[in-house]
Design a protein around this motif. Sequence first.
Motif, PDB file in Angstrom:
ATOM      1  N   THR A 172       5.460  -6.531   7.167  1.00  0.00           N
ATOM      2  CA  THR A 172       5.876  -5.241   6.615  1.00  0.00           C
ATOM      3  C   THR A 172       4.716  -4.254   6.634  1.00  0.00           C
ATOM      4  O   THR A 172       4.893  -3.081   6.985  1.00  0.00           O
ATOM      5  N   SER A 182       4.217  -3.034  10.180  1.00  0.00           N
ATOM      6  CA  SER A 182       5.252  -2.063  10.573  1.00  0.00           C
ATOM      7  C   SER A 182       4.986  -0.699   9.945  1.00  0.00           C
ATOM      8  O   SER A 182       5.149   0.335  10.597  1.00  0.00           O
ATOM      9  N   TYR A 183       4.577  -0.696   8.680  1.00  0.00           N
ATOM     10  CA  TYR A 183       4.281   0.552   7.981  1.00  0.00           C
ATOM     11  C   TYR A 183       3.108   1.265   8.659  1.00  0.00           C
ATOM     12  O   TYR A 183       3.157   2.483   8.884  1.00  0.00           O
TER      13      TYR A 183
END
Length: 113
Positions: free
Chosen positions: A47, A50-51
Motif C-alpha cells: 500500500t 502504491s501511494y
Amino acid sequence: SLSKVKTISLPVLEINWYRFYVVMLSCLVCTSIVLLFFYVFGINQLTKGSYLIGNYEKKINILLVESRDLQMNFAESSFLGGIQDRVKELSFQKTTEVKYIQVSDNYLALKAK
C-alpha cells in the motif's frame, strides 16, 4: 557355526497425548500469528509503495505541465517577443473581418488572348 544374534529391546515410550496436542496446537497458533504478522506487513508495504507511486506520478505530471509552460514562455519571449515589438513599430492592427475578392472563372482565359 551359527552366530548368535542379540536382541535389543527399546524402551516403550508412553506418550501423553493431551500434552502432545497442547504443544502442537500452541505451535500452530504461534505459526499462524507469525504468518499473519508477515501478511499485514507485506500489505502495508504494498500500500505504501502504491501511494508513493501515485504521488510521484502526480508530481511528474505537474512538472511536465510546468516544463511545457516554461518552453512556451521562452519561445514567446525570444521569438514572438521580437515579432510583437516589430508589429508595434510598424503599427499593424489586428484584423476584425476577412473580405474575399471574387475572380471570374474566365479571367485567366481572357488575359491569355
